[in-house]
Design a protein around this motif. Sequence first.
Motif, PDB file in Angstrom:
ATOM      1  N   ILE A 199      -7.826  28.065  19.969  1.00 59.24           N
ATOM      2  CA  ILE A 199      -7.031  28.831  18.998  1.00 59.24           C
ATOM      3  C   ILE A 199      -6.313  27.890  18.036  1.00 59.24           C
ATOM      4  CG2 ILE A 199      -5.015  30.340  18.772  1.00 59.24           C
ATOM      5  CD1 ILE A 199      -5.961  31.703  21.378  1.00 59.24           C
ATOM      6  N   ILE A 200      -5.680  26.846  18.552  1.00 55.33           N
ATOM      7  CA  ILE A 200      -4.963  25.905  17.684  1.00 55.33           C
ATOM      8  C   ILE A 200      -5.936  25.193  16.749  1.00 55.33           C
ATOM      9  CG2 ILE A 200      -3.627  23.756  17.694  1.00 55.33           C
ATOM     10  CD1 ILE A 200      -2.261  24.798  20.236  1.00 55.33           C
ATOM     11  N   GLY A 201      -7.093  24.797  17.265  1.00 58.04           N
ATOM     12  CA  GLY A 201      -8.102  24.154  16.419  1.00 58.04           C
ATOM     13  C   GLY A 201      -8.593  25.076  15.324  1.00 58.04           C
ATOM     14  N   THR A 202      -8.778  26.343  15.644  1.00 55.42           N
ATOM     15  CA  THR A 202      -9.218  27.317  14.641  1.00 55.42           C
ATOM     16  C   THR A 202      -8.161  27.493  13.553  1.00 55.42           C
ATOM     17  OG1 THR A 202     -10.477  28.471  16.347  1.00 55.42           O
ATOM     18  CG2 THR A 202     -10.037  29.674  14.323  1.00 55.42           C
ATOM     19  N   ILE A 203      -6.904  27.544  13.964  1.00 54.14           N
ATOM     20  CA  ILE A 203      -5.825  27.700  12.981  1.00 54.14           C
ATOM     21  C   ILE A 203      -5.808  26.501  12.027  1.00 54.14           C
ATOM     22  CG2 ILE A 203      -3.310  27.693  12.715  1.00 54.14           C
ATOM     23  CD1 ILE A 203      -3.195  29.430  15.247  1.00 54.14           C
ATOM     24  N   PHE A 204      -5.916  25.287  12.567  1.00 49.69           N
ATOM     25  CA  PHE A 204      -5.897  24.103  11.710  1.00 49.69           C
ATOM     26  C   PHE A 204      -7.132  24.032  10.826  1.00 49.69           C
ATOM     27  CE2 PHE A 204      -2.710  22.326  14.710  1.00 49.69           C
ATOM     28  CZ  PHE A 204      -1.717  22.124  13.776  1.00 49.69           C
ATOM     29  N   LYS A 205      -8.273  24.464  11.332  1.00 54.85           N
ATOM     30  CA  LYS A 205      -9.480  24.472  10.495  1.00 54.85           C
ATOM     31  C   LYS A 205      -9.326  25.474   9.352  1.00 54.85           C
ATOM     32  CE  LYS A 205     -12.738  22.927  13.972  1.00 54.85           C
ATOM     33  NZ  LYS A 205     -13.842  23.278  14.855  1.00 54.85           N
ATOM     34  N   LEU A 206      -8.748  26.628   9.629  1.00 54.55           N
ATOM     35  CA  LEU A 206      -8.518  27.609   8.561  1.00 54.55           C
ATOM     36  C   LEU A 206      -7.536  27.076   7.528  1.00 54.55           C
ATOM     37  CD1 LEU A 206      -8.379  30.968  10.557  1.00 54.55           C
ATOM     38  CD2 LEU A 206     -10.138  30.232   8.945  1.00 54.55           C
ATOM     39  N   LEU A 207      -6.477  26.403   7.985  1.00 48.93           N
ATOM     40  CA  LEU A 207      -5.522  25.814   7.048  1.00 48.93           C
ATOM     41  C   LEU A 207      -6.185  24.734   6.196  1.00 48.93           C
ATOM     42  CD1 LEU A 207      -2.306  25.525   9.243  1.00 48.93           C
ATOM     43  CD2 LEU A 207      -2.622  26.969   7.241  1.00 48.93           C
ATOM     44  N   LEU A 208      -7.009  23.918   6.817  1.00 52.68           N
ATOM     45  CA  LEU A 208      -7.705  22.877   6.071  1.00 52.68           C
ATOM     46  C   LEU A 208      -8.671  23.489   5.057  1.00 52.68           C
ATOM     47  CD1 LEU A 208      -8.293  19.836   5.750  1.00 52.68           C
ATOM     48  CD2 LEU A 208     -10.090  20.121   7.455  1.00 52.68           C
ATOM     49  N   PHE A 209      -9.402  24.519   5.470  1.00 55.25           N
ATOM     50  CA  PHE A 209     -10.333  25.203   4.572  1.00 55.25           C
ATOM     51  C   PHE A 209      -9.598  25.829   3.392  1.00 55.25           C
ATOM     52  CE2 PHE A 209     -12.945  28.991   3.501  1.00 55.25           C
ATOM     53  CZ  PHE A 209     -14.083  28.330   3.092  1.00 55.25           C
ATOM     54  N   GLY A 210      -8.456  26.463   3.674  1.00 59.08           N
ATOM     55  CA  GLY A 210      -7.648  27.065   2.606  1.00 59.08           C
ATOM     56  C   GLY A 210      -7.111  26.018   1.646  1.00 59.08           C
ATOM     57  N   THR A 211      -6.695  24.872   2.175  1.00 60.86           N
ATOM     58  CA  THR A 211      -6.183  23.800   1.326  1.00 60.86           C
ATOM     59  C   THR A 211      -7.280  23.252   0.422  1.00 60.86           C
ATOM     60  OG1 THR A 211      -4.598  23.217   3.047  1.00 60.86           O
ATOM     61  CG2 THR A 211      -5.007  21.570   1.346  1.00 60.86           C
ATOM     62  N   VAL A 212      -8.468  23.068   0.979  1.00 60.18           N
ATOM     63  CA  VAL A 212      -9.584  22.566   0.180  1.00 60.18           C
ATOM     64  C   VAL A 212      -9.958  23.570  -0.906  1.00 60.18           C
ATOM     65  CG1 VAL A 212     -12.043  21.989   0.272  1.00 60.18           C
ATOM     66  CG2 VAL A 212     -10.491  21.039   1.957  1.00 60.18           C
ATOM     67  N   LEU A 213     -10.017  24.855  -0.551  1.00 60.46           N
ATOM     68  CA  LEU A 213     -10.330  25.879  -1.557  1.00 60.46           C
ATOM     69  C   LEU A 213      -9.273  25.927  -2.652  1.00 60.46           C
ATOM     70  CD1 LEU A 213     -11.752  28.962   0.385  1.00 60.46           C
ATOM     71  CD2 LEU A 213     -12.927  27.438  -1.172  1.00 60.46           C
ATOM     72  N   PHE A 214      -8.001  25.820  -2.270  1.00 60.64           N
ATOM     73  CA  PHE A 214      -6.928  25.824  -3.261  1.00 60.64           C
ATOM     74  C   PHE A 214      -7.042  24.618  -4.176  1.00 60.64           C
ATOM     75  CE2 PHE A 214      -2.605  24.727  -4.612  1.00 60.64           C
ATOM     76  CZ  PHE A 214      -2.274  25.897  -5.276  1.00 60.64           C
ATOM     77  N   GLY A 215      -7.361  23.462  -3.623  1.00 58.99           N
ATOM     78  CA  GLY A 215      -7.528  22.253  -4.440  1.00 58.99           C
ATOM     79  C   GLY A 215      -8.674  22.390  -5.425  1.00 58.99           C
ATOM     80  N   ILE A 216      -9.799  22.929  -4.964  1.00 57.00           N
ATOM     81  CA  ILE A 216     -10.951  23.133  -5.857  1.00 57.00           C
ATOM     82  C   ILE A 216     -10.603  24.134  -6.951  1.00 57.00           C
ATOM     83  CG2 ILE A 216     -13.299  24.050  -5.960  1.00 57.00           C
ATOM     84  CD1 ILE A 216     -13.746  22.839  -3.173  1.00 57.00           C
ATOM     85  N   GLY A 217      -9.917  25.212  -6.581  1.00 59.93           N
ATOM     86  CA  GLY A 217      -9.518  26.224  -7.569  1.00 59.93           C
ATOM     87  C   GLY A 217      -8.539  25.669  -8.589  1.00 59.93           C
ATOM     88  N   SER A 218      -7.587  24.873  -8.143  1.00 61.55           N
ATOM     89  CA  SER A 218      -6.626  24.271  -9.068  1.00 61.55           C
ATOM     90  C   SER A 218      -7.319  23.301 -10.023  1.00 61.55           C
ATOM     91  CB  SER A 218      -5.542  23.520  -8.298  1.00 61.55           C
ATOM     92  OG  SER A 218      -4.801  24.408  -7.522  1.00 61.55           O
TER      93      SER A 218
END
Length: 97
Positions: A25-44
């Motif tokens: 569960i903790i690994g999944t949460i961190f992977k989702l946060l990392l994925f969201g950060t990467v998507l936000f960076g690409i979008g910005s």
Amino acid sequence: MKNKLRFILPRLIVLTAIAGLATLIIGTIFKLLLFGTVLFGIGSFAAARMRRRDRRAFQMDTAPVHPNVQRHYDTVVAIVPLNAQSRSKRATIVPVY
């Protein structure tokens, strides 16, 4: 010794399963946060590039505007002041104390 293993082994298996699920569960949460950060960076990055391209296109398309020059069929007719000249009454000496 046999009784100790029968007593400890089920608890150990349950603790291992709980630790595994918590790690998953903790690994999944961190992977989702990392994925969201990467998507936000690409979008910005993409938004900044598009903004820069729009700004350049806007600067290239617009001709310089001179509001005090009246044009008539692409010929300069007259230069008109933007503000009417304001004349002061008379020059006076103001004493400074």
